[in-house]
Scaffold this motif. Structure first.
Motif, PDB file in Angstrom:
ATOM      1  N   SER A  35       0.744  -1.163  -0.043  1.00 37.05           N
ATOM      2  CA  SER A  35      -0.026   0.151   0.190  1.00 37.05           C
ATOM      3  C   SER A  35       0.795   1.211   0.124  1.00 37.05           C
ATOM      4  N   GLU A  36       0.315   2.514  -0.231  1.00 33.07           N
ATOM      5  CA  GLU A  36       1.337   3.607  -0.277  1.00 33.07           C
ATOM      6  C   GLU A  36       1.665   4.054   0.864  1.00 33.07           C
ATOM      7  N   ASP A  37       1.147   3.915   1.927  1.00 34.58           N
ATOM      8  CA  ASP A  37       1.579   3.902   3.416  1.00 34.58           C
ATOM      9  C   ASP A  37       2.798   2.919   3.710  1.00 34.58           C
ATOM     10  N   GLU A  38       2.814   1.714   3.439  1.00 33.93           N
ATOM     11  CA  GLU A  38       3.839   0.769   3.464  1.00 33.93           C
ATOM     12  C   GLU A  38       5.044   1.057   2.769  1.00 33.93           C
ATOM     13  N   LYS A  39       4.802   1.331   1.462  1.00 36.99           N
ATOM     14  CA  LYS A  39       5.667   2.046   0.635  1.00 36.99           C
ATOM     15  C   LYS A  39       6.426   3.251   1.115  1.00 36.99           C
ATOM     16  N   GLN A  40       5.752   4.030   1.804  1.00 40.94           N
ATOM     17  CA  GLN A  40       6.117   5.536   2.429  1.00 40.94           C
ATOM     18  C   GLN A  40       7.139   4.784   3.633  1.00 40.94           C
ATOM     19  N   PHE A  41       6.563   4.066   4.231  1.00 40.70           N
ATOM     20  CA  PHE A  41       7.255   3.524   5.747  1.00 40.70           C
ATOM     21  C   PHE A  41       8.743   2.942   5.041  1.00 40.70           C
ATOM     22  N   VAL A  42       8.655   2.060   4.101  1.00 45.38           N
ATOM     23  CA  VAL A  42       9.673   1.352   3.872  1.00 45.38           C
ATOM     24  C   VAL A  42      10.858   2.287   3.227  1.00 45.38           C
ATOM     25  N   THR A  43      10.297   3.194   2.301  1.00 44.82           N
ATOM     26  CA  THR A  43      11.172   4.246   1.923  1.00 44.82           C
ATOM     27  C   THR A  43      11.843   5.238   3.174  1.00 44.82           C
ATOM     28  N   MET A  44      11.069   5.663   3.941  1.00 43.72           N
ATOM     29  CA  MET A  44      11.633   6.127   5.081  1.00 43.72           C
ATOM     30  C   MET A  44      12.638   5.368   5.905  1.00 43.72           C
ATOM     31  N   TRP A  45      12.566   4.116   6.205  1.00 38.67           N
ATOM     32  CA  TRP A  45      13.533   3.346   6.717  1.00 38.67           C
ATOM     33  C   TRP A  45      14.706   2.807   5.764  1.00 38.67           C
ATOM     34  N   ASN A  46      14.452   2.628   4.593  1.00 31.63           N
ATOM     35  CA  ASN A  46      15.608   2.493   3.840  1.00 31.63           C
ATOM     36  C   ASN A  46      16.613   3.855   3.494  1.00 31.63           C
ATOM     37  N   SER A  47      15.994   4.753   3.501  1.00 33.48           N
ATOM     38  CA  SER A  47      16.711   6.085   3.479  1.00 33.48           C
ATOM     39  C   SER A  47      17.470   6.289   4.896  1.00 33.48           C
ATOM     40  N   PHE A  48      16.892   6.110   5.923  1.00 35.62           N
ATOM     41  CA  PHE A  48      17.408   6.296   7.204  1.00 35.62           C
ATOM     42  C   PHE A  48      18.882   5.127   7.358  1.00 35.62           C
ATOM     43  N   VAL A  49      18.400   3.924   6.992  1.00 36.02           N
ATOM     44  CA  VAL A  49      19.602   3.013   6.918  1.00 36.02           C
ATOM     45  C   VAL A  49      20.567   3.399   6.232  1.00 36.02           C
ATOM     46  N   LYS A  50      20.255   3.916   4.946  1.00 34.53           N
ATOM     47  CA  LYS A  50      21.568   4.149   4.052  1.00 34.53           C
ATOM     48  C   LYS A  50      22.375   5.459   4.679  1.00 34.53           C
ATOM     49  N   LYS A  51      21.783   6.315   5.001  1.00 39.80           N
ATOM     50  CA  LYS A  51      22.092   7.741   5.769  1.00 39.80           C
ATOM     51  C   LYS A  51      22.874   7.460   6.912  1.00 39.80           C
ATOM     52  N   HIS A  52      22.503   6.652   7.628  1.00 45.13           N
ATOM     53  CA  HIS A  52      23.222   6.397   9.132  1.00 45.13           C
ATOM     54  C   HIS A  52      24.121   5.025   8.981  1.00 45.13           C
ATOM     55  N   ARG A  53      24.222   4.565   7.893  1.00 44.19           N
ATOM     56  CA  ARG A  53      25.081   3.499   7.709  1.00 44.19           C
ATOM     57  C   ARG A  53      24.767   2.325   8.694  1.00 44.19           C
ATOM     58  N   VAL A  54      23.483   2.009   8.719  1.00 41.55           N
ATOM     59  CA  VAL A  54      23.389   0.785   9.615  1.00 41.55           C
ATOM     60  C   VAL A  54      23.585  -0.509   8.895  1.00 41.55           C
ATOM     61  N   LEU A  55      24.929  -1.124   9.438  1.00 35.65           N
ATOM     62  CA  LEU A  55      25.343  -2.054   8.485  1.00 35.65           C
ATOM     63  C   LEU A  55      25.303  -3.761   9.119  1.00 35.65           C
ATOM     64  N   HIS A  77       0.762  11.135  13.809  1.00 34.10           N
ATOM     65  CA  HIS A  77      -0.023  11.743  13.107  1.00 34.10           C
ATOM     66  C   HIS A  77      -0.871  10.850  11.842  1.00 34.10           C
ATOM     67  N   SER A  78      -0.156   9.785  11.430  1.00 34.31           N
ATOM     68  CA  SER A  78      -0.827   8.980  10.502  1.00 34.31           C
ATOM     69  C   SER A  78      -0.691   7.350  11.219  1.00 34.31           C
ATOM     70  N   THR A  79      -2.364   6.921  11.196  1.00 31.22           N
ATOM     71  CA  THR A  79      -2.560   5.899  11.878  1.00 31.22           C
ATOM     72  C   THR A  79      -1.878   4.551  11.081  1.00 31.22           C
ATOM     73  N   LEU A  80      -1.989   4.769   9.818  1.00 30.77           N
ATOM     74  CA  LEU A  80      -1.307   3.594   8.932  1.00 30.77           C
ATOM     75  C   LEU A  80       0.251   3.552   8.909  1.00 30.77           C
ATOM     76  N   LEU A  81       0.871   4.863   8.896  1.00 31.02           N
ATOM     77  CA  LEU A  81       2.319   4.677   9.275  1.00 31.02           C
ATOM     78  C   LEU A  81       2.566   4.022  10.620  1.00 31.02           C
ATOM     79  N   ASN A  82       1.868   4.640  11.583  1.00 32.69           N
ATOM     80  CA  ASN A  82       2.016   3.971  12.920  1.00 32.69           C
ATOM     81  C   ASN A  82       1.700   2.201  13.053  1.00 32.69           C
ATOM     82  N   TRP A  83       0.921   1.729  12.186  1.00 33.90           N
ATOM     83  CA  TRP A  83       0.717   0.452  12.008  1.00 33.90           C
ATOM     84  C   TRP A  83       1.989  -0.402  11.434  1.00 33.90           C
ATOM     85  N   SER A  84       2.558   0.277  10.302  1.00 34.18           N
ATOM     86  CA  SER A  84       3.470  -0.193   9.640  1.00 34.18           C
ATOM     87  C   SER A  84       4.799  -0.165  10.661  1.00 34.18           C
TER      88      SER A  84
END
Length: 117
Positions: A35-55, A77-84
């Motif tokens: 879903s769009e919210d799941e995509k947004q969450f995954v994009t947020m997580w992937n960006s964070f991991v790459k930026k902070h070099r979680v290895l 503020h987003s229930t669906l992001l919170n669930w993800s």
């Protein structure tokens, strides 16, 4: 091109274009049928991991706590992001990558943010 640029030990093909990386990640997510919210969450997580070099797995506890602090407003503020966020945290715990104390800390971060607002 002058001689210094030719002799330099840098290759322009190795440069990282963040915009292209985000587009590539989005295309991969399209194939998963999220879903769009799941995509947004995954994009947020992937960006964070790459930026902070979680290895490694050992980084996961501080990384998830920092990720929660950084994006807590969006999760509140987003229930669906919170669930993800919750489902991902539970999956990390199930795989043995997240400690129960980290989970409690992350929940406390969101609770504190809600109480402040």
């Amino acid at each position: 091109m002058d001689l210094e640029e030719v002799v330099k030990d840098e290759d322009s093909e190795d440069e990282i274009n963040e915009g292209a990386r985000v587009i590539e990640d989005r295309r991969r997510l399209e194939l998963l049928g999220l879903s769009e919210d799941e995509k947004q969450f995954v994009t947020m997580w992937n960006s964070f991991v790459k930026k902070h070099r979680v290895l490694v797995d050992g980084h996961m506890n501080w990384a998830y706590e920092a990720f929660t602090k950084y994006h807590c407003a969006e999760f509140v503020h987003s229930t669906l992001l919170n669930w993800s966020w919750r489902v991902f945290m539970i999956n990390l715990y199930d795989y043995g990558l997240l400690k129960p104390t980290t989970m409690v800390t992350c929940y406390a971060i969101l609770k504190q943010y809600r109480e402040q607002k």
